[in-house]
Design an enzyme around this catalytic site. Structure first.
Site, PDB file in Angstrom:
ATOM      1  N   CYS A 132       0.845  -1.193   0.000  1.00 45.81           N
ATOM      2  CA  CYS A 132       0.000   0.000   0.000  1.00 45.81           C
ATOM      3  C   CYS A 132       0.876   1.237   0.000  1.00 45.81           C
ATOM      4  O   CYS A 132       2.062   1.187   0.353  1.00 45.81           O
ATOM      5  CB  CYS A 132      -0.901   0.021   1.226  1.00 45.81           C
ATOM      6  SG  CYS A 132      -0.004   0.201   2.787  1.00 45.81           S
ATOM      7  N   ASP A 133       0.302   2.362  -0.439  1.00 46.66           N
ATOM      8  CA  ASP A 133       0.965   3.634  -0.194  1.00 46.66           C
ATOM      9  C   ASP A 133       0.939   3.871   1.311  1.00 46.66           C
ATOM     10  O   ASP A 133       0.119   3.300   2.038  1.00 46.66           O
ATOM     11  CB  ASP A 133       0.253   4.759  -0.948  1.00 46.66           C
ATOM     12  CG  ASP A 133       1.168   5.948  -1.194  1.00 46.66           C
ATOM     13  OD1 ASP A 133       2.223   6.057  -0.530  1.00 46.66           O
ATOM     14  OD2 ASP A 133       0.828   6.790  -2.046  1.00 46.66           O
ATOM     15  N   TRP A 134       1.808   4.743   1.775  1.00 50.25           N
ATOM     16  CA  TRP A 134       2.003   4.897   3.214  1.00 50.25           C
ATOM     17  C   TRP A 134       0.701   5.376   3.891  1.00 50.25           C
ATOM     18  O   TRP A 134       0.128   6.391   3.517  1.00 50.25           O
ATOM     19  CB  TRP A 134       3.149   5.859   3.472  1.00 50.25           C
ATOM     20  CG  TRP A 134       4.475   5.174   3.601  1.00 50.25           C
ATOM     21  CD1 TRP A 134       5.427   5.444   4.544  1.00 50.25           C
ATOM     22  CD2 TRP A 134       5.008   4.106   2.808  1.00 50.25           C
ATOM     23  NE1 TRP A 134       6.513   4.604   4.382  1.00 50.25           N
ATOM     24  CE2 TRP A 134       6.285   3.776   3.324  1.00 50.25           C
ATOM     25  CE3 TRP A 134       4.539   3.384   1.717  1.00 50.25           C
ATOM     26  CZ2 TRP A 134       7.082   2.764   2.779  1.00 50.25           C
ATOM     27  CZ3 TRP A 134       5.329   2.383   1.173  1.00 50.25           C
ATOM     28  CH2 TRP A 134       6.584   2.082   1.708  1.00 50.25           C
ATOM     29  N   PHE A 135       0.234   4.586   4.851  1.00 52.30           N
ATOM     30  CA  PHE A 135      -1.034   4.777   5.557  1.00 52.30           C
ATOM     31  C   PHE A 135      -2.230   4.587   4.620  1.00 52.30           C
ATOM     32  O   PHE A 135      -3.335   5.028   4.937  1.00 52.30           O
ATOM     33  CB  PHE A 135      -1.103   6.162   6.222  1.00 52.30           C
ATOM     34  CG  PHE A 135       0.035   6.433   7.167  1.00 52.30           C
ATOM     35  CD1 PHE A 135       0.094   5.798   8.398  1.00 52.30           C
ATOM     36  CD2 PHE A 135       1.052   7.301   6.822  1.00 52.30           C
ATOM     37  CE1 PHE A 135       1.153   6.034   9.279  1.00 52.30           C
ATOM     38  CE2 PHE A 135       2.111   7.545   7.688  1.00 52.30           C
ATOM     39  CZ  PHE A 135       2.166   6.905   8.917  1.00 52.30           C
ATOM     40  N   GLY A 136      -2.021   3.892   3.505  1.00 46.30           N
ATOM     41  CA  GLY A 136      -3.087   3.677   2.532  1.00 46.30           C
ATOM     42  C   GLY A 136      -3.781   2.338   2.672  1.00 46.30           C
ATOM     43  O   GLY A 136      -4.333   1.830   1.694  1.00 46.30           O
TER      44      GLY A 136
END
Length: 843
Positions: free
Chosen positions: A227-231
Site C-alpha cells: 500500500c501507499d504509506w497509511f493507505g
C-alpha cells in the site's frame, strides 16, 4: 542461512502464524520485519520518484536528484531511461535499500495535478514504455526492486485518501491501467504500490477486482503488492484481495492479536490461506534480494560515494535530452559565447527548481543553478537581475548561514532538548546536536530514544549567523508544524506560537508569519529559532514530529525591479529570461489552484520581451502553465525540473553543445479552461468524475478540434528532418512499418523522434482520432538518412476495450497508420486492413 538455501516453501512450513503476520506488515517507516529465528532478514525500501533519498527526510544523506518524470518521458529515449534506472539502482545500493518506491506512472488528466510532474505522460503508451524502461534499468542486476505506483487513478491529490474516482471500465482499461500493463509485460516489476483513492466505490488497496482480478488472474503477475504509506483501510478485505504488506510500521490493521481474532471468526471468512498467500509473496520478494547478494546480512549504511563525474554525466545528459525547444522563430538559438548576455528572472538563481516537492524532494549532492550553468559555459560572470519573486513561501536562509558548532559547514546549529527554553537550567545539555543546512526542516520522521514516546514532545534551538549581501530591508519568514519563535540578536522577531493560524493553501502546519528589518551589508547577525515539535501546537496535524520552514528575501519595489530588468535587457544583445514554477508550487498533497505562473512573472516577461526581442524565455515546470505573452515571444525553451545538473544541461542546449531533441510528453493548452478535465478536476462530495472518459490529452483536443499552444509530441531542433518512403504491411497478427528519415540540415548532428499513430477509419464505437502506438529516437549527421523500422502487433495497435464483452476487441475494418514528428505534424500515412474481429484478455 545463505541464498543457496533460502527456500520459500520450507520457510512457509517453519513459520508460526504470528511470524507470518509479522511479515505482512512493515516494522517501521522503511523496513520489513525480520524473523531472526529463521534467518529472514529485514529489507529496506526508499523513496523515490526522482532519486533515492534513503530512510530519512531530516538530516538525510545527500543523493542524486534525477530530472522529473515528465522531463524523462520527453526524451522519448528507451535506452537513456534504462540507463537512468540503472543509476537509480546504484544509488539505492549506496543508501542501503533493496527496493525503490518508484517510478510513478499515473496519467496527467489535466495540468493542475499535484504529482503531475512526477509521472510521465498523458499518453498511456508513452507512460508505459517510460515506466518499463526505468524498471528494466532498476532491476537489471537483480539486486534492487522497482515499485511501480500508484495503482491506479491517483491522478489528483484533492482529498486523495478518500476520493472516489468514478471511471468507466473502458477508460480504466485503455488509459489508466495501460502504463501498468506495459510495465508488467515488458519489465515485470517486483513490486506495485496501490493508490490512496477509491475506484467506483472501492479503495484500490482492498479491491479484489484490481489486485486479484487484473494483476494476478488476468496479467499473471506474481510480485509483491504494497500500500501507499497509511493507505490501508481494512484488515480482512485488504488481506483477502492480496495486499501483501502494509506500510509503514508499526501496523494499524495487522496487529497479531487482531488478525488471530479475525482468523477465528467464521463471519469474517478470513483464512490462514489468505495470510499464506500474502506471506509467500513477501518471502519471494526477500528471496530475490537475498539470492542476488548471496547473503541475508544486508548493509544498511548510507553514503555519498556515488557522487561522481559519471553520475553527473548521466544526469546532465538526461536533463538535456528532455528539454523541449518550443519556439525559435528568429534563430536566436543557439547562442554564442561571444554574445553580450544578461540573465533575468526568479528561476535563474534558485536551487529549489531542480525538482518538485513531497516524496520527490531530497537533499541533493549538489545543484547547478541556471545562472551557474551559463557562467560555467561562457567562462565569466554574467549580469543578473531577478526582476520579481515567484516563491510560495520564503526559503534559502539556512543554506547561506554559518554556525559555531562546525564553522566548516554552511547551516545552523540545531540543539535538541526535552524542555522548552524557559524551563531549562542554564547548563542543561542537549540530547542531540546537528548542523542543519536546509531551510525546510522536515522532522516528521526524526526519532531519538530521549524523546518521550507517549507525548512526542521535544524542542530544538536552531541558531547561527546571517550576513546580508547588501544594505536594505529584509523580510524573514517562518512557518511550522509545531511552534516556533524567531529571535534576531536576542530580540523576538517572529512569533509563530502564541496565536497560530492554519496555512490557507498547504493545510499542513501554521501560516507563514513574517517580519521586515533593516540590515547592513557585511554585518553579522545572530539568528535563533526556538521550535517545539508538532505535539506542542494547538494546530497539531499528528504527522510525525513536525517541521519548520524559514526563509529570507531582500525587499524591493517590484515596479523598480521590473524596470531594472528592462534596462538590463535593453543594454545587452541577448537575454535569457528564466521563469516558471518550483517544488513549492508543484508538490505532493496539494493540486495547483491555477495554471498561471505566480507573482508578477507575466508582467516581467511582457516587459522584457518589449525591451529586447532577442530574449530566450526558459520556462521550468513539470506540467503546463499559462503564457499570456506567448504570441510576443519568438524564442521559448521548456526545461522542466532538471535535477542536480539542471543549470549545465540548460546551458548545453542554449549554446548548441547539445541540439534539442525533447518532445512534449503532454499537450500544452492555452489556458486551464481548455483542458478535458477542467470541470471534473476536484473531489466533490467525496467523488471525482472522470467525465472525459478515454479522451485524455491530445485525444480530447483532436476530437473537439480545439487548438492548443503546443501539441503532444511536439519539439523543435536546430535542424530539420525529412520523412519519405513509408511502407506498411499487415498480416493476421502483426503490422510491419518502415520509413526513411533524413537530416536535411548541413550543420548539426541531431536526434529526431519518429512517432507512429494508428487511426480506426470506420469504428463501431466512438474512438480517438488517432493514438500513439510506437516511437523511435534516431540520431543523424548532417545530410544523413536512415531507415527506421517498427514491428507492432495488430492487437496492441488497433484494439479498444469492449465493455459489453468485458474484453479487448480487435475489430475488423480499415485503419490508417500515420508517421510524424508530433501528434499534429503527420508527415506520411498509409491504409491497412484488419480482416477478422478478435476478443481477448491478458497481457
Amino acid at each position: 542461512m545463505t541464498a543457496l538455501n533460502f527456500d520459500v516453501d520450507k520457510l512457509m512450513n517453519q513459520l508460526t502464524t504470528d511470524e507470518k503476520i509479522k511479515l505482512i506488515h512493515a516494522d517501521d517507516y522503511y523496513h520489513t520485519e525480520a524473523i531472526e529465528r529463521l534467518g529472514i532478514p529485514s529489507l529496506r525500501v526508499s523513496d523515490g520518484p526522482n532519486g533515492v533519498r534513503g530512510t530519512v527526510f531530516f538530516d538525510a544523506t545527500p543523493s542524486a536528484c534525477f530530472p522529473n518524470g515528465t522531463c524523462l518521458a520527453s526524451t522519448f529515449n528507451r535506452e537513456l531511461l534504462e540507463e537512468c534506472g540503472h543509476l537509480m539502482s546504484i544509488e539505492a545500493e549506496h543508501k542501503g535499500a533493496q527496493a525503490i518506491l518508484g517510478p510513478t506512472t499515473n496519467i496527467q488528466r489535466g495540468p493542475l495535478g499535484a504529482r503531475g510532474f512526477e509521472s510521465f505522460s498523458e499518453d498511456p503508451f508513452l507512460a508505459g514504455i517510460s515506466t518499463a524502461s526505468i524498471v528494466s534499468g532498476i532491476q537489471r542486476t537483480g539486486r534492487v526492486a522497482a515499485t511501480v505506483k500508484h495503482f491506479v487513478c491517483n491522478d489528483l491529490d484533492d482529498e486523495r485518501m478518500s476520493s472516489d474516482s468514478i471511471v468507466t471500465e473502458r477508460a480504466l482499461r485503455e488509459i489508466y491501467l495501460e502504463p501498468f500493463r506495459w510495465a508488467v509485460k515488458l519489465a515485470n516489476p517486483k513490486c506495485i504500490m496501490t493508490s490512496y483513492n477509491k475506484i467506483n466505490g472501492v479503495h484500490c488497496s482492498e479491491s479484489p477486482k484490481l489486485i486479484q482480478g487484473v494483476l494476478r488472474d488476468e496479467w499473471k503477475w506474481d510480485g509483491m503488492v504494497m500500500c501507499d504509506w497509511f493507505g490501508t483501510y481494512s484488515t480482512v478485505d485488504a488481506i483477502k484481495c492480496g495486499l501483501d504488506i502494509e506500510f509503514p510500521g508499526p501496523t494499524r490493521f495487522r496487529r497479531g492479536d487482531i488478525v488471530r481474532h479475525l482468523l477465528g471468526s467464521k463471519e469474517k471468512n478470513l483464512s490462514i490461506t489468505h495470510i499464506n498467500a500474502c506471506c509467500r509473496r513477501v518471502l519471494k520478494f526477500i528471496k530475490s534480494a537475498v539470492e542476488s547478494r548471496g547473503t541475508t546480512k544486508f548493509n544498511f549504511t548510507q553514503d555519498t560515494l556515488n557522487d561522481t563525474p559519471v553520475t553527473s554525466k548521466t544526469l546532465r545528459k538526461a536533463a538535456a535530452e528532455g528539454i523541449v525547444l518550443l519556439k525559435n522563430q528568429k534563430d536566436v538559438l543557439p547562442l554564442s559565447k561571444k554574445d553580450s548576455i544578461v540573465v533575468i528572472g526568479p528561476n535563474a538563481n534558485i536551487t529549489f527548481s531542480c525538482s518538485g516537492g513531497g516524496s520527490a524532494s531530497m537533499d541533493s549532492y549538489h545543484i547547478v543553478t541556471i545562472l551557474q550553468g551559463i557562467e560555467n559555459k561562457v567562462g565569466h560572470k554574467i549580469t543578473y537581475e531577478p526582476g520579481c519573486y515567484n516563491h510560495r513561501f520564503l526559503c534559502n536562509l539556512f543554506e547561506t548561514m554559518t554556525n559555531d558548532h562546525d564553522p566548516s559547514k554552511k547551516g545552523v546549529k540545531a540543539s535538541f532538548f526535552n524542555k522548552p527554553a524557559e524551563e531549562r537550567s542554564p547548563n542543561e545539555k542537549p540530547f542531540d546536536i546537528k548542523v542543519v543546512h536546509t531551510s525546510c526542516s522536515n522532522l516528521f520522521d526524526y526519532e531519538n530514544p530521549a524523546i518521550d514516546q507517549n507525548t512526542g514532545i521535544f524542542y530544538i534551538d536552531f541558531e547561527g549567523y546571517y550576513i546580508p549581501p547588501e544594505t536594505g530591508e529584509y523580510k524573514f519568514g517562518c512557518q511550522a508544524s509545531g511552534t516556533a519563535l524567531m529571535y534576531m540578536d536576542g530580540k523576538l522577531l517572529i512569533d509563530n506560537k502564541t496565536n497560530q493560524k492554519v496555512a490557507p493553501s498547504i493545510k499542513v502546519g501554521s501560516r507563514e508569519e513574517t517580519a521586515v528589518v533593516h540590515l547592513k551589508v557585511g554585518q553579522k547577525y545572530h539568528l535563533k529559532w526556538e521550535w517545539g515539535s508538532d505535539a506542542t501546537s494547538k494546530l497539531s496535524m499528528h504527522w510525525g514530529s513536525g517541521s519548520m520552514q524559514v526563509g529570507v528575501i531582500k525587499v524591493f519595489d517590484e515596479d523598480d525591479q521590473i524596470q531594472r530588468a528592462v534596462n538590463a535587457a535593453k543594454s545587452h544583445d541577448r537575454v535569457i529570461l528564466c521563469v516558471g514554477l518550483n517544488g513549492q508550487w508543484e508538490t505532493e498533497g496539494m493540486d495547483r489552484e491555477i495554471m498561471g505562473i505566480p507573482g508578477r512573472t507575466d508582467e516581467l516577461v511582457s516587459a522584457v520581451l518589449r525591451a529586447n526581442s532577442n530574449t530566450v524565455v526558459v520556462n521550468q515546470s513539470g506540467t503546463p502553465v499559462e503564457m499570456p505573452w506567448l504570441e510576443d515571444c519568438d524564442t521559448l525553451v521548456h526545461a522542466w525540473y532538471g535535477g542536480n545538473e539542471m543549470g549545465d544541461a540548460i546551458a548545453d542546449v542554449l549554446f548548441g553543445d547539445i541540439v534539442p531533441s525533447g518532445k512534449l510528453a503532454l499537450s500544452w493548452p492555452y489556458k486551464n479552461e481548455d483542458n478535458p478535465a477542467f470541470l471534473n478536476f476536484h473531489t466533490e462530495n467525496g467523488r471525482v468524475l472522470y467525465g472525459e472518459d478515454i479522451f485524455v490529452g491530445y485525444r480530447y483536443y483532436e476530437k473537439l478540434h480545439r487548438a492548443v499552444a503546443f501539441p503532444f509530441g511536439y519539439g523543435l531542433s536546430y535542424t530539420s528532418f525529412e520523412y519519405t518512403n513509408l511502407k506498411v504491411s499487415a498480416d493476421e497478427e502483426s503490422l510491419k512499418v518502415s520509413l526513411t528519415v533524413r537530416n536535411v540540415g548541413d550543420k548539426y548532428t541531431a536526434k529526431e523522434i519518429v512517432q507512429i499513430y494508428v487511426a480506426s477509419l470506420d469504428p463501431s464505437i466512438t474512438r480517438p482520432v488517432k493514438e500513439l502506438k510506437q516511437f523511435e529516437k534516431v540520431e543523424l549527421r548532417p545530410g544523413e538518412a536512415k531507415t527506421v523500422r517498427f514491428h507492432l502487433t495488430l492487437k496492441e495497435a488497433c484494439s479498444f476495450f469492449d465493455e459489453f464483452e468485458n474484453s479487448w476487441c480487435l475489430e475488423a475494418g480499415k485503419y490508417k497508420l500515420l508517421a510524424g514528428s508530433s501528434s499534429a505534424d503527420v508527415r506520411l500515412s498509409a491504409d491497412f486492413d484488419v480482416k477478422n474481429t478478435v476478443h481477448y484478455s491478458g497481457l
